[in-house]
Design a protein around this motif. Sequence first.
Motif, short mmCIF file in Angstrom:
data_model
loop_
_atom_site.label_atom_id
_atom_site.label_comp_id
_atom_site.label_asym_id
_atom_site.label_seq_id
_atom_site.Cartn_x
_atom_site.Cartn_y
_atom_site.Cartn_z
N VAL A 1 3.56 -0.17 -13.48
CA VAL A 1 4.80 -0.32 -14.26
C VAL A 1 5.97 -0.25 -13.30
O VAL A 1 6.08 0.68 -12.49
N LYS A 2 6.85 -1.24 -13.37
CA LYS A 2 8.04 -1.27 -12.52
C LYS A 2 9.24 -0.75 -13.30
O LYS A 2 9.51 -1.21 -14.41
N THR A 3 9.95 0.20 -12.72
CA THR A 3 11.10 0.84 -13.36
C THR A 3 12.35 0.53 -12.57
O THR A 3 12.39 0.78 -11.36
N SER B 1 15.18 0.05 -17.24
CA SER B 1 14.41 -1.11 -17.71
C SER B 1 13.00 -1.01 -17.14
O SER B 1 12.81 -0.55 -16.01
N TYR B 2 12.02 -1.46 -17.93
CA TYR B 2 10.61 -1.33 -17.56
C TYR B 2 9.92 -2.68 -17.63
O TYR B 2 10.17 -3.48 -18.53
N GLU B 3 9.03 -2.89 -16.67
CA GLU B 3 8.26 -4.14 -16.62
C GLU B 3 6.80 -3.79 -16.35
O GLU B 3 6.48 -3.19 -15.32
N TYR B 4 5.93 -4.18 -17.29
CA TYR B 4 4.48 -3.99 -17.11
C TYR B 4 3.97 -5.19 -16.32
O TYR B 4 3.75 -6.27 -16.89
N THR B 5 3.79 -5.00 -15.02
CA THR B 5 3.51 -6.14 -14.15
C THR B 5 2.13 -6.75 -14.36
O THR B 5 1.88 -7.88 -13.92
N ASP C 1 4.76 -11.09 -20.08
CA ASP C 1 6.16 -10.95 -20.49
C ASP C 1 6.39 -9.63 -21.21
O ASP C 1 7.05 -9.61 -22.25
N THR D 1 8.38 -6.71 -20.95
CA THR D 1 9.52 -6.02 -20.36
C THR D 1 10.46 -5.58 -21.47
O THR D 1 10.54 -6.22 -22.52
N ASP E 1 14.28 -2.87 -22.14
CA ASP E 1 15.26 -1.88 -21.69
C ASP E 1 15.14 -0.64 -22.55
O ASP E 1 14.75 -0.71 -23.72
N SER F 1 0.11 -2.90 -26.65
CA SER F 1 0.46 -3.98 -25.72
C SER F 1 0.25 -5.35 -26.38
O SER F 1 1.05 -6.27 -26.14
#
Length: 227
Positions: free
Chosen positions: A97-99, A107-111, A115, A117, A119, A223
């Motif tokens: 997970v990118k924060t 903001s968070y992105e589940y790499t 798609d 993502t 905020d 998810s």
Amino acid sequence: MAYPFQLGFQDATSPIMEELLHFHDHTLMIVFLISSLVLYIISSMLTTKLTHTSTMDAQEVETIWTILPAIILILIALPSLRILYMMDEINNPSLTVKTMGHQWYWSYEYTDYEDLTFDSYMIPTSDLKPGELRLLEVDNRVVLPMEMTIRMLISSEDVLHSWAVPSLGLKTDAIPGRLNQTTLVASRPGLYYGQCSEICGSNHSFMPIVLELIPLKYFEEWSASML
């Protein structure tokens, strides 16, 4: 979650936090013993007139009070280094997970998903529902599976931030232009709260973090509903 007038740490929810609590107790006991010895010596010097003329010139005493502090420092340093290496180690994470820190939200992105993502903003006090925590609730929680190794990639898009969740033993700086990483493993389900731990501006205290740790089965359902 911390409670009012709490003096100690929050209950540990990860193996790393358990190690940190043990190290804290270990170090605190050493400090307590040293403080007790010093207090005893001071009180003895103030309450008795007995003196030993050769004590200050004794080679044995000087040897002891040189070697003993070195031994104490080693007893503190070795467990500390062990935990530092454990916190830095990342072995085959199951999820990444990118924060990203912003002024003033996360903001968070589940790499691992295409798609997924979103905020995460703090919910204003006027919009809170009964039972929700003021200045700690967010509109979009970070949902993660429990008992799995999760890699958090942490950075910032503007100023310095710090992504911290005390009960999991996590605190990693979010630095513009730099990608820091940390490992997260939760041993039980629940809601875990944190905040930005860096003075990042006027709304610094309005950047809460809420992690919702759930079993893998329910995480897969969540998810799928978000995609």
